[in-house]
Design an enzyme around this catalytic site. Structure first.
Site, PDB file in Angstrom:
ATOM      1  CB  CYS A  69      34.375  44.444  53.289  1.00 33.24           C
ATOM      2  SG  CYS A  69      33.748  46.183  53.189  1.00 33.24           S
ATOM      3  CB  VAL A  70      37.608  47.941  50.124  1.00 35.62           C
ATOM      4  CG1 VAL A  70      36.174  48.814  49.716  1.00 35.62           C
ATOM      5  CG2 VAL A  70      38.658  49.342  50.247  1.00 35.62           C
TER       6      VAL A  70
END
Lengths: 130, 135
Positions: free
Chosen positions: A78-79
């Site tokens: 997840c960024v």
């Protein structure tokens, strides 16, 4: 069956990522499909290539990379969670003005939409963590 | 993506002791773009996420509780709070933020988003879901 996997804890402190790994291996060995593995919260630490565990212990990060290569798995970090915790690929490092990246081979950084999509597209979403 | 599924986000933890509550809320906000049938459940210490009058000044953390008031605008209109979790903590519905949404089927009448349900009712609601995102 098609499984989506969410891993919420980092390596070594917590067994969640080990359990997920063993589940995924067993599922693949039994002919099931893994739609995506999404690393969230501290789970993003599974994707750093800079870990150097003792020789006589399992190498959790390398194990993910090898499994992804063998079975063509989609490992997504997840960024937003990664930015907070210092996990970056070359693009992210550049965007945030950092002097290096540290994403391990076989992982990619993307958005939370990938988690929602994994829930929608899979027959089951399994969450590993507390 | 034409599939519509019933998605429930389950929140089990207090808001500031760990990051799970905040990062769960981020998932809910992003998930709104997928136009699914979405609901949220608050159980155990998770109900503290909805407490009125949160003030984080002294712990140096961002108070993200105002974001819950925006959930109605993201079409997250079904918020289930477990009755037993409230009672075990000496709390009542009045101690929680008043979360509302505008019902477009009824001339945008303002309606309450939060529904207090018993543990067994919540179990039935969970049973009806296709996907449980667990935080």
């Amino acid at each position: 069956m098609k499984f989506g996997i969410q891993i919420n804890e980092g390596p070594y402190t917590h067994e969640a990522s080990d359990t997920a790994y063993h589940f995924i291996k067993a599922a693949l060995d039994n002919g099931h499909e893994i739609f995506r593995i999404f690393f969230y919260h501290d789970g993003v630490h599974n994707g750093t290539r800079l870990t150097a565990p003792p020789q006589d212990d399992r190498n959790i990060v390398n194990r993910w990379t090898e499994l992804a290569e063998k079975h063509d798995l989609d490992l997504v970090v997840c960024v937003a969670a990664a930015q907070r915790r210092g996990i970056a690929d070359a693009d992210e490092a550049k965007r945030n003005g950092k002097d290096t990246d540290n994403i391990a081979p076989g992982f990619r950084i993307s958005g939370l939409g990938q988690l929602i999509e994994a829930g929608i597209q899979s027959d089951r979403l399994l969450v590993f963590g507390d | 993506m034409s599939v519509t599924k019933k998605l429930m986000y389950i929140n089990r933890r207090a808001p500031y002791g760990t990051i799970y509550a905040w990062e769960s809320l981020e998932v809910v906000l992003i998930g709104a773009a997928f136009e699914q049938d979405v609901s949220m459940a608050f159980i155990d210490d998770g109900i503290y996420q909805l407490l009125k009058g949160q003030d984080t000044n002294d712990i140096g953390m961002k108070n993200f509780s105002p974001t819950y008031s925006a959930l109605g605008d993201f079409e997250v209109t079904q918020i289930f709070v477990e009755k037993e979790s409230l009672e075990a903590r000496g709390l009542a519905l009045d101690d929680l933020m008043h979360l509302t949404y505008e019902d477009e089927d009824e001339d945008y009448a303002e309606k309450d988003s939060i529904k207090v349900v018993s543990s067994s009712e919540l179990a039935d609601i969970m049973e009806q879901q296709d996907v449980l995102y667990n935080f």
